[in-house]
Design an enzyme around this catalytic site. Structure first.
Site, mmCIF file in Angstrom:
data_model
loop_
_atom_site.group_PDB
_atom_site.id
_atom_site.type_symbol
_atom_site.label_atom_id
_atom_site.label_comp_id
_atom_site.label_asym_id
_atom_site.label_seq_id
_atom_site.Cartn_x
_atom_site.Cartn_y
_atom_site.Cartn_z
ATOM 1 N N GLY A 271 6.422 -38.947 4.486
ATOM 2 C CA GLY A 271 4.955 -39.381 4.388
ATOM 3 C C GLY A 271 4.504 -39.549 2.857
ATOM 4 N N CYS B 90 -6.108 2.794 -1.494
ATOM 5 C CA CYS B 90 -7.475 1.820 -2.291
ATOM 6 C C CYS B 90 -8.842 1.653 -1.511
ATOM 7 C CB CYS B 90 -6.826 0.485 -2.616
ATOM 8 S SG CYS B 90 -6.029 -0.479 -1.010
ATOM 9 N N HIS C 260 0.542 -1.326 0.025
ATOM 10 C CA HIS C 260 0.036 0.075 -0.063
ATOM 11 C C HIS C 260 0.824 1.140 -0.042
ATOM 12 C CE1 HIS C 260 -3.648 -2.327 0.893
ATOM 13 N NE2 HIS C 260 -2.950 -3.001 1.661
ATOM 14 N N ASP D 36 -8.373 -28.191 -1.540
ATOM 15 C CA ASP D 36 -8.161 -29.427 -0.526
ATOM 16 C C ASP D 36 -7.643 -28.584 0.709
ATOM 17 O OD1 ASP D 36 -8.293 -31.887 0.376
ATOM 18 O OD2 ASP D 36 -6.526 -32.529 -0.577
#
Length: 592
Positions: free
Chosen positions: A345, A132, A120, A456
């Site tokens: 995993g 904005c 910004h 997901d």
């Protein structure tokens, strides 16, 4: 080893107002910037200075000047901003040279951080951004943030006197190489890649141009390039008549990763880019060297310059500017550079293993060959490369040159959020649980602002760092959609217990279906990792949802938090909040 002091001096600091009730005030502070922190102290006559604040440089996401027309209510009139964590610090320098000196130094020290894509340029005041008019303080910025802007360039000179005048120089056209926010009334904003008519170019630092609406003003000459010209001697990266050997000597002596120059090739009218790199070789050891790339021209038309044939540019300055910010091979990781460790995993995409890359611990996701085609994989990776936020798991690079293709991510020491919640059951405070929801909502608000859909979102797809910061993962399977809605063409596999009714019925995904999933994730957090609907089949869940039933309030969830969950689970997507609004509501709860 003590950190090296870079800058120090007296400036004025505005209160950060981290809570709604915090007073707004301006106080003189003594600032010290070193290679680790930005510290500020209160000087007390006859006493030791009292430390009032310290910001770790690694936590800074944006440093930029503030452009505003409001009256400055303190003696120092040159403001700049530092965005760190979720807070904005406004500092006021005594003059513009001092301001630019601090901004340049801070940008240089933070340019490799997880930075914002947009910022910004004006103040946050009276509950909204003056630039904005967004009313969420943590809303995505409205101007593209340049992390090197003042760091790698000389400071912008003073604007030339308006008496210089705007005189017609013929219809010469220039192209903006980057965005430019005006610093004064006489200059003109630039939008990257837009064309402007060049009016006057006699001043070495500032050119007068005209935009498509007929507005005229001054812009920095290095921010634009003439469309029909290869005359770029004014750019500091061009070294005329330097040989290959001389270029190598100069760049090796400088020894800075990515340092480059453009020089004349032996063939007249042809140019070469020489780049210094320390990238490790196949043996894993650092191999400082200079690479040379010839700038080529497409046979399809005059003026189409390229290093990589799929990226064509009208001018050489455009080409150089693009590759400065989008290195062609920066995302490709050599398999030989990766050392793989234990399995972390596995999932529907493939195996995830711990690894080491360039002395950095990483997580390596190995994609199953049958999961997606080469082109699909590269497209997904390209999408992920465009996303960068401190609450998203960072993608470091990809391996596409051999199978299995891999994604190389930052390593998150505490694993997935669902496991972390179960492993720490009974030890998580209300503040910690709310902080987890805030972390995820901040990452998702960024995806929402970028028009990306996760599809997901769940605790299993968020990861926890060693500092217990939660980041959103597996967002690479999203699709970039201009209308913020994606209707799945496969629709065979999706997690029913986290899915909105419109996904289950019509396979329609949107940011609002991500909101539904976020409500379920909040439920997981406040139930310390319990699975939603754990004793029901998918068919029973669908039947319950059709009957208007929702997950019950978790025992640990305050009423205000459960109200937000119920808001996420409204039947109609348009009745659900945005992530920006949810982030605001959660942040207000953290202030209570």
């Amino acid at each position: 080893m003590f950190p090296r002091v870079i800058l120090k001096g007296t400036m004025i600091k505005k209160s950060q107002q981290k809570k709604r009730t915090s007073p707004c005030n301006y106080k003189e502070r003594y600032f010290v910037l070193d290679t680790q922190d930005l510290k500020y102290s209160e000087r007390r006559p006859g006493k030791k200075p009292m430390m009032k604040g310290c910001i770790e440089l690694s936590r800074i996401k944006c440093v930029e000047i503030v452009c505003s027309d409001i009256p400055i209510p303190c003696n120092f009139k040159y403001p700049f901003q530092i965005f760190h964590d979720s807070h904005y610090l406004y500092i006021f320098a005594p003059d513009n040279d001092c301001r630019l000196r601090w901004v340049r130094a801070l940008k240089e020290e933070t340019k490799h951080n997880n930075l914002v894509a947009k910022y910004h340029p004006n103040f946050w005041m009276d509950g909204k951004w003056r630039c904005c008019h967004q009313t969420d303080k943590l809303a995505a910025g409205c101007s593209v943030y340049d992390p090197v802007g003042y760091a790698s360039k000389k400071p912008l000179p003073q604007l030339p006197d308006s008496e210089m005048g705007l005189h017609d120089a013929g219809q010469r056209v220039v192209i903006a190489l980057q965005n430019y926010t005006p610093l004064g009334d006489d200059d003109l904003p630039l939008q990257k890649d837009q064309e402007y008519v060049l009016i006057k170019s006699s001043h070495p630092d500032w050119w007068a141009v005209q935009d498509s609406q007929g507005n005229t003003g001054f812009v920095p000459s290095t921010y634009v390039a003439e469309k029909s010209s290869t005359n770029f001697e004014r750019f500091e990266w061009y070294n005329k008549k330097i040989t290959r050997g001389e270029a190598e000597d100069l760049l090796m002596n400088e020894g800075k990763e990515g340092a480059f120059m453009v020089r004349d090739s032996r063939q007249a009218g042809v140019y070469t880019v020489s780049v210094f790199t320390k990238a490790p070789g196949s043996n894993g050891e650092k191999n400082p060297r200079v690479k040379h790339y010839q700038i080529r021209q497409s046979e399809t038309g005059q003026g189409a310059f390229y290093l990589a044939e799929k990226y064509l540019f009208s001018t050489i300055p455009e080409l150089i500017h693009y590759h400065q910010h989008n290195a062609a091979d920066q995302w490709e990781v050599d398999h030989e550079e990766l050392t793989l460790g234990q399995e972390l995993g596995s999932g529907q995409f493939g195996l995830v293993r711990e690894g080491t890359w360039r002395d950095r611990k990483v997580a390596v996701k190995m994609i199953r060959e049958e999961y997606m085609s080469d082109e699909d994989f590269k497209e997904e990776a390209r999408i992920m490369m465009r996303l960068s936020h401190c609450k998203l798991v960072q993608l470091y690079g990809v391996c596409t040159q051999r199978f299995p293709m891999c994604l190389v991510f930052e390593y998150m020491e505490n694993g997935c959020l669902s496991d972390y919640l179960r492993d720490n059951k009974g030890r998580l405070s209300q503040d910690i649980m709310l902080g987890m929801c805030l972390d995820v909502s901040e990452g998702m608000a960024y995806l929402e602002s970028s028009t990306f859909i996760h599809r997901d979102l769940a605790a299993r797809n968020c990861l926890v760092s060693k500092n217990n910061e939660v980041k959103v993962s597996d967002f690479g399977m999203t699709r970039f959609v201009l209308d913020d809605q994606y209707t799945s063409s496969q629709c065979s596999k999706f997690p029913v217990k986290w899915s909105a009714p419109e996904v289950i019925k019509y396979c329609k995904f949107s940011s609002k279906s991500d909101i539904w999933s976020f409500g379920v994730l909040m439920w997981e957090v406040y139930n310390e990792g319990r699975l939603p609907y754990e004793n029901r089949s998918n068919a029973e869940v669908v039947e319950s949802l059709n009957a208007g039933l929702r997950l019950l309030k978790p025992r640990l969830a305050p009423d205000a938090v459960y109200l937000l969950m119920e808001w996420c689970w409204k039947e109609k997507p348009e009745d659900r909040p945005s992530f920006a609004l949810l982030l605001h509501e959660l942040a207000s709860l953290s202030d209570l």
